[in-house]
Scaffold this motif. Structure first.
Motif, PDB file in Angstrom:
ATOM      1  N   ILE A 169       0.932  -1.181  -0.110  1.00  0.00           N
ATOM      2  CA  ILE A 169      -0.168   0.063  -0.054  1.00  0.00           C
ATOM      3  C   ILE A 169       0.892   1.281   0.100  1.00  0.00           C
ATOM      4  O   ILE A 169       2.022   1.269   1.027  1.00  0.00           O
ATOM      5  CB  ILE A 169      -0.781  -0.044   1.378  1.00  0.00           C
ATOM      6  N   LEU A 170       0.567   1.947  -0.775  1.00  0.00           N
ATOM      7  CA  LEU A 170       1.570   3.461  -0.766  1.00  0.00           C
ATOM      8  C   LEU A 170       0.811   4.326  -0.110  1.00  0.00           C
ATOM      9  O   LEU A 170      -0.575   4.702  -0.350  1.00  0.00           O
ATOM     10  CB  LEU A 170       1.814   3.693  -2.381  1.00  0.00           C
ATOM     11  N   GLU A 218       1.532   9.300   0.345  1.00  0.00           N
ATOM     12  CA  GLU A 218       2.568  10.002   0.020  1.00  0.00           C
ATOM     13  C   GLU A 218       2.824  11.119   0.749  1.00  0.00           C
ATOM     14  O   GLU A 218       4.175  11.763   0.995  1.00  0.00           O
ATOM     15  CB  GLU A 218       2.207  10.673  -1.394  1.00  0.00           C
ATOM     16  N   ASP A 219       1.962  11.293   1.807  1.00  0.00           N
ATOM     17  CA  ASP A 219       2.257  12.089   3.048  1.00  0.00           C
ATOM     18  C   ASP A 219       1.578  11.535   4.306  1.00  0.00           C
ATOM     19  O   ASP A 219       0.935  10.602   4.123  1.00  0.00           O
ATOM     20  CB  ASP A 219       1.622  13.479   2.567  1.00  0.00           C
ATOM     21  N   GLY A 220       1.774  12.392   5.190  1.00  0.00           N
ATOM     22  CA  GLY A 220       1.629  11.835   6.551  1.00  0.00           C
ATOM     23  C   GLY A 220       0.157  11.628   6.905  1.00  0.00           C
ATOM     24  O   GLY A 220      -0.225  10.360   7.508  1.00  0.00           O
ATOM     25  N   GLU A 221      -0.613  12.459   6.383  1.00  0.00           N
ATOM     26  CA  GLU A 221      -2.129  12.218   6.517  1.00  0.00           C
ATOM     27  C   GLU A 221      -2.606  11.105   5.859  1.00  0.00           C
ATOM     28  O   GLU A 221      -3.343  10.162   6.472  1.00  0.00           O
ATOM     29  CB  GLU A 221      -2.743  13.492   5.772  1.00  0.00           C
ATOM     30  N   ALA A 222      -2.349  10.931   4.669  1.00  0.00           N
ATOM     31  CA  ALA A 222      -2.403   9.520   3.893  1.00  0.00           C
ATOM     32  C   ALA A 222      -2.171   8.473   4.391  1.00  0.00           C
ATOM     33  O   ALA A 222      -2.855   7.691   4.449  1.00  0.00           O
ATOM     34  CB  ALA A 222      -2.076   9.614   2.338  1.00  0.00           C
ATOM     35  N   ALA A 223      -0.806   8.545   5.007  1.00  0.00           N
ATOM     36  CA  ALA A 223      -0.166   7.413   5.650  1.00  0.00           C
ATOM     37  C   ALA A 223      -1.230   6.940   6.848  1.00  0.00           C
ATOM     38  O   ALA A 223      -1.361   5.619   7.116  1.00  0.00           O
ATOM     39  CB  ALA A 223       1.126   7.830   6.216  1.00  0.00           C
ATOM     40  N   TYR A 224      -1.636   8.051   7.682  1.00  0.00           N
ATOM     41  CA  TYR A 224      -2.437   7.534   8.779  1.00  0.00           C
ATOM     42  C   TYR A 224      -3.850   7.090   8.260  1.00  0.00           C
ATOM     43  O   TYR A 224      -4.091   6.004   9.149  1.00  0.00           O
ATOM     44  CB  TYR A 224      -2.483   9.118   9.558  1.00  0.00           C
ATOM     45  N   ASP A 244      -7.241   2.330   7.680  1.00  0.00           N
ATOM     46  CA  ASP A 244      -8.324   1.632   6.786  1.00  0.00           C
ATOM     47  C   ASP A 244      -7.785   0.299   6.438  1.00  0.00           C
ATOM     48  O   ASP A 244      -8.445  -0.621   6.138  1.00  0.00           O
ATOM     49  CB  ASP A 244      -8.532   2.407   5.446  1.00  0.00           C
ATOM     50  N   ASP A 245      -6.427   0.285   6.126  1.00  0.00           N
ATOM     51  CA  ASP A 245      -6.056  -1.056   5.567  1.00  0.00           C
ATOM     52  C   ASP A 245      -5.397  -2.092   6.357  1.00  0.00           C
ATOM     53  O   ASP A 245      -4.980  -3.110   5.819  1.00  0.00           O
ATOM     54  CB  ASP A 245      -4.880  -0.613   4.342  1.00  0.00           C
ATOM     55  N   ASN A 246      -5.156  -1.511   7.474  1.00  0.00           N
ATOM     56  CA  ASN A 246      -4.562  -2.737   8.490  1.00  0.00           C
ATOM     57  C   ASN A 246      -3.250  -3.460   8.053  1.00  0.00           C
ATOM     58  O   ASN A 246      -3.323  -4.613   8.095  1.00  0.00           O
ATOM     59  CB  ASN A 246      -5.647  -3.842   8.831  1.00  0.00           C
ATOM     60  N   PRO A 247      -2.073  -2.368   7.754  1.00  0.00           N
ATOM     61  CA  PRO A 247      -0.964  -3.381   7.403  1.00  0.00           C
ATOM     62  C   PRO A 247      -0.493  -4.056   8.231  1.00  0.00           C
ATOM     63  O   PRO A 247      -0.525  -4.018   9.726  1.00  0.00           O
ATOM     64  CB  PRO A 247      -0.256  -2.001   6.710  1.00  0.00           C
ATOM     65  N   ASP A 248       0.693  -4.786   8.054  1.00  0.00           N
ATOM     66  CA  ASP A 248       1.559  -5.716   8.761  1.00  0.00           C
ATOM     67  C   ASP A 248       2.879  -4.988   9.316  1.00  0.00           C
ATOM     68  O   ASP A 248       3.535  -5.371  10.172  1.00  0.00           O
ATOM     69  CB  ASP A 248       1.855  -6.926   8.261  1.00  0.00           C
ATOM     70  N   LEU A 249       3.155  -3.837   8.702  1.00  0.00           N
ATOM     71  CA  LEU A 249       4.445  -3.173   8.676  1.00  0.00           C
ATOM     72  C   LEU A 249       4.339  -1.975   7.915  1.00  0.00           C
ATOM     73  O   LEU A 249       3.740  -1.770   7.081  1.00  0.00           O
ATOM     74  CB  LEU A 249       5.366  -4.103   7.876  1.00  0.00           C
TER      75      LEU A 249
END
Lengths: 228, 228
Positions: A28-29, A31-37, A42-47
């Motif tokens: 999942i990509l 580009e900025d802090g807000e999007a990251a958060y 939403d996507d529940n990554p593992d890392l």
DNA sequence: TCACATTGTCACACAATTGTCACACACATA
DNA sequence: TATGTGTGTGACAATTGTGTGACAATGTGA
């Protein structure tokens, strides 16, 4: 295994993404802090791979916000001159950092090391479904009024994986990913582990739950309470 | 399985075409971006091999235009020095790239990996027509109120193929392509599989659906609910 | 060090699935 | 009638998927 990659440099992000995909991660990509958060929620990554220099909200802040909510492994990307910042990063709960420039191989090595380390941490939780309880921190499984049994690490993860997907078919690929992590484990070991779980469960909890095989597809956990 | 190969270097294109044909693909060739786009629209390929350096309209543009309309797997061909461009290619939605020079075996390996990956992205879980339901993820077929039956992998694909084309005649060629894929299957096995499906279906769902043969043409799925 | 649990590897049995073959039968054509 | 083609059917072999037990390798704690 899902990896969230946060970097405003599209080129670098793509290189990293490509590297991860080759290693079998889903990517999942952001580009900025807000999007990251947002993606983290939403996507529940593992890392998370997190660049320190980000527009809108810098990497340290993002790291801190995320760490307040979760123990998810976070690896910071930084340039060599930021060394002091790095130390700050560790304060904020990052699990590791890597300085640019780096090779894809280095990055993957770090990621694996971190995943190995963090896997051992035990967030005290219980996974429950009907009268089935899986105590993730104590490595115990309990069904109804029967006394609980101990599970080994692999057995626990397998059981967790089946319970998360209860009522659905879980493919060997998913099992391998969840239980052994990317790049390890094979079908033979899945069979073996399923077998050990079945024996252990049937001995202690006769006719309570069953692990069904759907030939060519995978396995499925069924509770006797389920209506077919 | 149809592969569209886009390259202005005739020699290379021929080598690739030969490799693909060996693997049982049908091959369509195009020499420039415009032709590629036309062929993509007219011939409906399953996969595109796209050279980055093309006359008239470069590969990236073609890639982008096609990706706007379709999820078809696209693999880019590029020379090593284009690495940055490659990353741009990923932005545009390419699924993988391979740098020249490459061996046919490498190419085929990539193609298979990509096909495997992209196939999973599209998990249409249930195919329905009237009171017929085919559960693609569970390998089950259900008609009306009868309990469902399990189908083997081949039976499932055959049934899916017939249901997609319900009411129409499906030729053996199409069946072979859909069920066994390129390079495998023959008429004898189609007959055999049709027979097994008929037996299984008639036993569980008497007089509900029938698989009719139209001599010299192919097979056709009919539901009893259909008015002739 | 030893004992013990856990995990990985291997071999084998068994069942389901798939591929191959032989043959019967219907139908068309000469 | 004889011949050929397309199709349906059953038997069987080959292959693959799965379950099971034995045992070796590894890790862990006394």
């Amino acid at each position: 295994m899902k990896a969230l990659i946060v970097d405003d440099d599209r080129t670098l992000a793509d290189v990293i993404a490509f590297t991860f995909k080759r290693e079998g991660f889903e990517v999942i990509l952001a580009e900025d802090g807000e999007a990251a958060y947002r993606r983290f929620q939403d996507d529940n990554p593992d890392l998370i791979i997190l660049d320190v220099n980000l527009p809108k909200e810098d990497g340290f802040k993002v790291c801190k916000r995320i760490r307040e909510q979760s123990d998810i492994p976070i690896i910071l990307l930084t340039v060599r001159s930021d060394e002091e910042d790095i130390l700050g990063g560790f304060h904020l709960g990052a699990d590791d950092y890597i300085t640019k420039p780096f090779s894809p191989r280095q990055l993957i090595a770090r990621v694996k090391a971190v995943l190995r380390r963090t896997k051992k941490k035990n967030p005290a939780t219980v996974r429950e479904w009907g009268n089935i309880s899986l105590f993730l921190n104590r490595h115990e499984l309990k069904i109804g009024d029967y006394p609980p049994i101990k599970l080994s690490g692999l057995e626990l993860r397998m059981m967790d994986c089946l319970m998360i997907n209860i009522g659905q078919i879980v493919t060997p690929e998913i099992i391998i990913d969840q239980v052994w992590g990317p790049n390890a484990g094979d079908m033979d070991m899945v069979r073996q582990l399923i077998h050990r779980l079945r024996v252990k469960i049937e001995k202690q909890f006769p006719n309570q739950i069953s692990i069904n095989n759907i030939p060519g597809l995978g396995y499925e956990l069924k509770s006797i309470e389920d209506i077919d």
